[in-house]
Design a protein around this motif. Sequence first.
Motif, PDB file in Angstrom:
ATOM      1  N   UNK A  47      -1.365   7.979  27.355  1.00 41.29           N
ATOM      2  CA  UNK A  47      -0.355   8.787  26.664  1.00 41.29           C
ATOM      3  C   UNK A  47       0.815   7.954  26.165  1.00 41.29           C
ATOM      4  N   UNK A  49       3.410   5.557  24.388  1.00 37.92           N
ATOM      5  CA  UNK A  49       3.626   5.127  23.009  1.00 37.92           C
ATOM      6  C   UNK A  49       4.441   3.838  22.946  1.00 37.92           C
ATOM      7  N   UNK A  50       4.767   3.270  24.108  1.00 35.54           N
ATOM      8  CA  UNK A  50       5.451   1.987  24.122  1.00 35.54           C
ATOM      9  C   UNK A  50       4.578   0.975  24.860  1.00 35.54           C
ATOM     10  N   UNK A 122      11.632  -0.789  23.698  1.00 34.42           N
ATOM     11  CA  UNK A 122      10.347  -1.444  23.985  1.00 34.42           C
ATOM     12  C   UNK A 122       9.492  -1.312  22.735  1.00 34.42           C
ATOM     13  N   UNK A 127      -0.451   5.230  20.417  1.00 37.83           N
ATOM     14  CA  UNK A 127      -0.693   6.112  21.546  1.00 37.83           C
ATOM     15  C   UNK A 127      -2.171   6.495  21.528  1.00 37.83           C
ATOM     16  N   UNK A 129      -3.783   8.829  23.355  1.00 34.54           N
ATOM     17  CA  UNK A 129      -4.046  10.100  24.043  1.00 34.54           C
ATOM     18  C   UNK A 129      -5.291  10.802  23.506  1.00 34.54           C
ATOM     19  N   UNK A 130      -5.516  10.686  22.197  1.00 32.62           N
ATOM     20  CA  UNK A 130      -6.666  11.380  21.619  1.00 32.62           C
ATOM     21  C   UNK A 130      -7.826  10.432  21.318  1.00 32.62           C
ATOM     22  N   UNK A 131      -7.754   9.249  21.858  1.00 35.67           N
ATOM     23  CA  UNK A 131      -8.917   8.348  21.763  1.00 35.67           C
ATOM     24  C   UNK A 131      -9.782   8.555  23.002  1.00 35.67           C
ATOM     25  N   UNK A 132     -10.372   9.750  23.064  1.00 38.12           N
ATOM     26  CA  UNK A 132     -11.145  10.116  24.246  1.00 38.12           C
ATOM     27  C   UNK A 132     -12.335   9.191  24.469  1.00 38.12           C
ATOM     28  N   UNK A 133     -12.751   8.514  23.409  1.00 34.69           N
ATOM     29  CA  UNK A 133     -13.853   7.564  23.567  1.00 34.69           C
ATOM     30  C   UNK A 133     -13.438   6.369  24.424  1.00 34.69           C
ATOM     31  N   UNK A 135     -11.486   6.777  27.179  1.00 39.19           N
ATOM     32  CA  UNK A 135     -11.193   7.251  28.540  1.00 39.19           C
ATOM     33  C   UNK A 135     -12.185   6.670  29.531  1.00 39.19           C
ATOM     34  N   UNK A 142       0.246   8.089  32.339  1.00 39.11           N
ATOM     35  CA  UNK A 142       1.586   7.509  32.150  1.00 39.11           C
ATOM     36  C   UNK A 142       2.217   7.250  33.508  1.00 39.11           C
TER      37      UNK A 142
END
Lengths: 327, 327, 327, 327
Positions: A47, A49-50, A122, A127, A129-133, A135, A142
């Motif tokens: 999740x 983004x930094x 930073x 991000x 989060x939606x790159x479920x591939x 996971x 986070x």
Amino acid sequence: MDFNIIRCARAILHVKDLEASRKFYIDALGFIETESDDDHIYLRGLEEHTHHSLVLKKADTPAVEALGYKVSSNQDLEALSRLFEEKGYPTKWLEKGKQHAVGRALRVNDNSGLPLEFFAEMDPVERLLQRYDLYRGSRMQRIDHFNCGVPDVEAAYDFYQKNLGFACSEYTDTPEGDIWAAWLHRKQNVHDVAFMNGFGPRLHHIGFWLPDQLSLIHTCDVLASMGYGEAIERGPGRHGLSNAFFLYLRDPDGHRIELYSGDYLTSDPDFKPIRWDINDPMRQTFWGHAAPDSWFNEASVVLDIFSGEEVIQKPGKLKQHKPTFVI
Amino acid sequence: MDFNIIRCARAILHVKDLEASRKFYIDALGFIETESDDDHIYLRGLEEHTHHSLVLKKADTPAVEALGYKVSSNQDLEALSRLFEEKGYPTKWLEKGKQHAVGRALRVNDNSGLPLEFFAEMDPVERLLQRYDLYRGSRMQRIDHFNCGVPDVEAAYDFYQKNLGFACSEYTDTPEGDIWAAWLHRKQNVHDVAFMNGFGPRLHHIGFWLPDQLSLIHTCDVLASMGYGEAIERGPGRHGLSNAFFLYLRDPDGHRIELYSGDYLTSDPDFKPIRWDINDPMRQTFWGHAAPDSWFNEASVVLDIFSGEEVIQKPGKLKQHKPTFVI
Amino acid sequence: MDFNIIRCARAILHVKDLEASRKFYIDALGFIETESDDDHIYLRGLEEHTHHSLVLKKADTPAVEALGYKVSSNQDLEALSRLFEEKGYPTKWLEKGKQHAVGRALRVNDNSGLPLEFFAEMDPVERLLQRYDLYRGSRMQRIDHFNCGVPDVEAAYDFYQKNLGFACSEYTDTPEGDIWAAWLHRKQNVHDVAFMNGFGPRLHHIGFWLPDQLSLIHTCDVLASMGYGEAIERGPGRHGLSNAFFLYLRDPDGHRIELYSGDYLTSDPDFKPIRWDINDPMRQTFWGHAAPDSWFNEASVVLDIFSGEEVIQKPGKLKQHKPTFVI
Amino acid sequence: MDFNIIRCARAILHVKDLEASRKFYIDALGFIETESDDDHIYLRGLEEHTHHSLVLKKADTPAVEALGYKVSSNQDLEALSRLFEEKGYPTKWLEKGKQHAVGRALRVNDNSGLPLEFFAEMDPVERLLQRYDLYRGSRMQRIDHFNCGVPDVEAAYDFYQKNLGFACSEYTDTPEGDIWAAWLHRKQNVHDVAFMNGFGPRLHHIGFWLPDQLSLIHTCDVLASMGYGEAIERGPGRHGLSNAFFLYLRDPDGHRIELYSGDYLTSDPDFKPIRWDINDPMRQTFWGHAAPDSWFNEASVVLDIFSGEEVIQKPGKLKQHKPTFVI
């Protein structure tokens, strides 16, 4: 207050073997490796983004170099510096460029001796989060919180609330009316930092947020299948305090990681901190399970921001409570 | 064989306080009460299409009256009766009408002394699998298996395979090459019955099937919120053996109930039984967690089918294995 | 019957591009690639202890070469061969060695024209059920069933029950009293094969078993993140019929795959098949959701076991039922 | 700004039949009924520590009386009153005691015509988060957000950010560069309110937070088993925008309720709002599923704070975008 601490944001851990750490944090726990060099691995959750929320730094001895908080702006750093200096805590600046991917940073050992770091900037990263591939393993989301053992919880509790603007969500007190442990937050969930009475200053654990309960269970399965069964120290279970679902792990250097999911919203100023009796067996594990001795006795040492030496520890001020369920 | 044992089908437990049992089994675990009278409560799971799978019978002392198996037809009962009589085990008939909601039944204490019951008929009832509005607590689905402590596992293992047609899915053996424990099935999952070396004959636990892992976790939450924290004896966790997700509970009389979910299909005759070393810490809990002493030492006594008296127990034949992870 | 069909065991699908298939089945769905060569990929689920349950075979046109059932022994193959020959269905033997990793096999186009295959032996492989470190995507467990469109469901229903020993778990009938669709099983869950009235013979879909509902949801997330959003044809949802949680996908060649989890135990001979009215909107999706037209109209063609040509299709015998919820 | 809006806090819905509403909201969705009288039902979620988050008020016509936000203190109400009056929006005070369980309240129709309410005080009640024995149906946790159709999204977007202190987490824009929809938050998740271009002012839905994905699936099962299948309008599915897992329901009066779980933390001031192209099919449902027409066309009317009459609606300012995936 003329500054705004946003949230707990990163930790810098000294580890002895980067390859062993990589296998544990990436292959098993599913952290994303943003970058690395010969001496560092920079990790983030799906999740985030930094650039990172965890820095693993090669060293001869496991230790905690810094517990980092993000603030709103660089002006906030100046205000924080004034505050600490006025109260007699020497501070140290790390100018932008001195640390990889992070802006100007202020370091200080706080009133318990914990090595804090504050920064506003930073480097942004994609991000995932939606790159479920991508996971894997724990589906690490986070950073959530730091939990620290300190000799004088009430002093830490006062300092963070009065001077740094933290609010208390829950606390444990003793039959004598002392605060044994306290959960304090800036962001709107149960905590960014917790203090527990005990030998310290030490870092008891870093909490990372997972998306759901099954991710904690799957973590156990994955760890066991990789031969990491002994890394599972406690749980999975439900905390009474915070209501989160938890799992405590020990990394290859003994640093303790909590996987944590599902506490609650603490946005309201009229939310009354929840009091727990230290002798309530449901406080720690809502189901009544006891924690192992190692969970009570072992924690990571922290370093002085100037000398880089281990900060001398003192025993907890409050008398040790037994039976089983004492923190 | 001229009979077909379908599956483990019901247990009759003696309990001291029906109201205490009702609260535990129905309010907390979500069993459906099909019927009850002053001396019995008949319970079933949401998936079950016959009258009950658990009978709680009021008595002065907790005990196990019968472990019931369903067979294909009443003819099978005759064949089973012949088998046991020929082998020297006295049998007892309970004609239809003698027991509520059940057809003609054959009872026998088996070679370990366990009080078995066989029947082909039970009154059909409405299956509530899709009555999701009635789902409560554990979302109890169906009976799955019996687990029994017996002094001579190898004798039980042989008797059930050779004479009763069970197949072995998994087993534990010792460094001496003895079978310490065995999981035997008629229906196509890991077991209808398991035998473990130990003081016996005793019923170690009855396993009930739940739909998913979260139902076990929610059970812990519900039990804790109802003040039943101490009923949680072990788990939740993943079994190495069977790969099921498990939770062990103790009912108000001390009978042990296992909530169990997610083993695997054992339809294939060429499936090779899985061997586990008794000293493998992943065998019991895949994650390496130890079980408490009570789990090893305590179990329910069983009754003689003729006298109604407790069957005399003997110690396990194999020498007790330590360390922690034995049985 | 002098043979014992164990279960649906494998399918052989013709696909146009093995690399495209590999990406879909392995990277997205999490199948294990047991082996492959220039013209085949052999896939299995994490629970499977034999070489494969799905063969993807390079071809110019997508089609179904065989629907394979496992039987108890090679003697059973002889008995099946006699049965089909006596009833006028020509059979074909593929001797051991002719097909990779499979023993002697019997092929026959059944009374609907579906290309069946029966075999008793397949090479054993390591079962990866507890290799949680290898779990990816859908966490594919095992093959579960075939679903076929046929012109005369009642004929298929009779043939499989009377001649092949299948039992019916659930069925759909029309206001005219005809069987519109039927779910038939050998192993002890809802089905090994289902027949639906419609253009046929065609394979509507192959069902694969997943461990839980969240694995189906995660599959959608993974597919979407990989650009496979259009492969999601229907669901996720709850079937009224079977009570399973389902998701229908279309592979790169248009073959339909169902991910399926959580039906129920069908061990009991006195289980009464569940009747559904074709006009009950909860039959297909318990929640009342309609299926898209493609789900009703499209399916995979099947091949003649001798000529390798597409078996000529005929329309369903029963008049097409509308509205929306007709299968 | 001299006030602090904490979060979206309650809605007042007019409904025609309180008994019908009670069955839907309590029996099916698992809301807790804090209190009720002949004309009102006051509902809260399991996590909520104040009296209610939803008021159902008996009326002849379904409508939305107020969308309530909690502020830090009563002083904030004065500041908000001044702001609105200065900008030409007439306000109305409801003194403490005028509304049950709520302190002094300020009402105003905002620049879109939506009937807002602000208050600082609500009676505290027992938080039931750990009363797992009371969990039913959806396991309703807490109110999360309002979603409104308005004719001029950009005006609403500006007003809420510039004057009320909201931050934007995500937004949709058109090929012409107009903001079609925007998600705005005060508390630290994706939104307290969203605006979508369309006929308005109307309330499109109220979002309630659930603990996990399976609670949404179980909701569908429970609704279907109670005969509420038609109340399921859309989903369950994954939103592209917000990444939450969602389910849209229609209550007995047609008010739309969204069950919503698992978005992300928006604590950071440097978080860059996420832009979605209106023609991206993954924006609404990440998996690419289309929404039904009713979801686009139907919404609840809102009332004028003075007259109690329906606020006149105007069409959306931006030209309607097709195809399927618009809004």
